[in-house]
Design a protein around this motif. Sequence first.
Motif, PDB file in Angstrom:
ATOM      1  N   ALA A 126       0.728  -1.287   0.170  1.00  0.00           N
ATOM      2  CA  ALA A 126      -0.043   0.080   0.141  1.00  0.00           C
ATOM      3  C   ALA A 126       0.952   1.202  -0.012  1.00  0.00           C
ATOM      4  N   TYR A 129       2.089   1.772  -3.577  1.00  0.00           N
ATOM      5  CA  TYR A 129       1.239   2.273  -4.485  1.00  0.00           C
ATOM      6  C   TYR A 129       0.872   3.763  -4.155  1.00  0.00           C
ATOM      7  N   HIS A 130       0.714   4.118  -2.832  1.00  0.00           N
ATOM      8  CA  HIS A 130       0.362   5.560  -2.658  1.00  0.00           C
ATOM      9  C   HIS A 130       1.661   6.291  -2.771  1.00  0.00           C
ATOM     10  N   HIS A 179     -11.984   8.159  -5.254  1.00  0.00           N
ATOM     11  CA  HIS A 179     -11.280   7.042  -5.792  1.00  0.00           C
ATOM     12  C   HIS A 179     -11.094   5.992  -4.676  1.00  0.00           C
ATOM     13  N   LYS A 181     -10.206   2.633  -4.257  1.00  0.00           N
ATOM     14  CA  LYS A 181      -9.064   1.880  -4.299  1.00  0.00           C
ATOM     15  C   LYS A 181      -7.803   2.706  -3.860  1.00  0.00           C
ATOM     16  N   LEU A 182      -7.640   4.002  -4.126  1.00  0.00           N
ATOM     17  CA  LEU A 182      -6.577   4.820  -3.692  1.00  0.00           C
ATOM     18  C   LEU A 182      -6.742   5.066  -2.287  1.00  0.00           C
ATOM     19  N   GLU A 184      -8.240   3.355  -0.008  1.00  0.00           N
ATOM     20  CA  GLU A 184      -7.880   2.312   0.765  1.00  0.00           C
ATOM     21  C   GLU A 184      -6.433   2.153   0.910  1.00  0.00           C
ATOM     22  N   GLU A 185      -5.557   2.370   0.006  1.00  0.00           N
ATOM     23  CA  GLU A 185      -4.069   2.417   0.093  1.00  0.00           C
ATOM     24  C   GLU A 185      -3.812   3.477   1.139  1.00  0.00           C
TER      25      GLU A 185
END
Length: 393
Positions: A126, A129-130, A179, A181-182, A184-185
């Motif tokens: 995570a 990705y972030h 967004h 998914k973002l 959650e990251e």
Amino acid sequence: MDDIVSQIRALAGEADTAGRVRVQDALRQVLSQLESPQDTLVQLLNAHLRIAAVRLGIGSGLFKSLSQSQHPLQVAQLAAQLCINPQMLARIVRYLASNGLIDEVGVGEFKANKSTHIFSDRKAEAFVYHAFDVCGPAVQVFPDFLDETGYADITSNTKTPFQKAFNTDLACFAWLSRHPKLLEEAQQVMKAFQSGDWAVGFDLFEKEAIRAPKHLERVFLVDVGGGHGHQCVEIRNKFPNLNGQLVLQDLPEVLNGLPDIPGVKIEAHDFFQEQTVKGARFYYLRRILHDWPDTLCIKILQNLRSAMADDSQILIDEVVLPDTKVPWQSTMADLMMMVTLGGKERSQEQWRCIAEQSGLLVEHIHKYHGSATFNSVVVLVAKGAFERRSSCA
């Protein structure tokens, strides 16, 4: 040379947190002195590519495959597992190995190392990705943004490089809420930095928590903007008598779907609105205020000030920057907060300044995590209550 390396490893293995930081700093200085100008320039280019390659290793499942294997794997085996062209994969793993992110043990044969296992962890995934998907584009446009604004100070959370990067008028958190998914990251990144270390050796808090009577109707602690409640769980487990006296607050989209936490009341709340829990003993904010510019921090604190009883205290769990020789981790965080959120890391004087503008005073600063870091709890009290207590003393 081997003896020197062995000595450094032994020294690092025996050192505490502060000692390890000193070893790392010394090694960085030595490396900088050893680099040629060309080395320095090429390292800059590599830094750009390195995080992209790590993201590839995560997204493709490469790190997980290597971490889960008991034996080294050939490129052909990995390619078949991951459904990747072998020629493409061979070039990627060769790069990752040359950067110490996986180990090359033979011709076209690789295995996991410490870094590989780190990047196989969900929280580390995570974080990458972030860093790449949200922070990366904002950092990329940072120089152009400052050039366009005449290098003016960034004081708004809606006029930062983030808005330029994503072509939006929304503040970062508002944009993330659209967004999922973002978002959650980002939540996973926040979880990765959760810890109960702040309460260890913090006499002011520990004494109050230990002697707080069971079944007290008064709320003991409100975790303001507390995400998924990890701090409340840490406190509840450490001080069982506080069961039922802890409140977790965050935005509805953050708390949506969150299961019940035994002993913790979960309440949807926007800290830019009036605080609904009145007279709590402590209002706790962990890594909240560095996300916001001064004007909005003052608004958050004023809302808490209005809800405080005479003996209430606000606990701000953040970095308190030293006046000189700020470590690179803190300066990096400071610029990253500015680039994406319009926020900042703050010095003791800066904390005192926003406290006073909020009708509060800094009563105490509790430093934790060892002498080499600057993680602290800034304890705030209401001005009027402090003056009344002082006059009675």
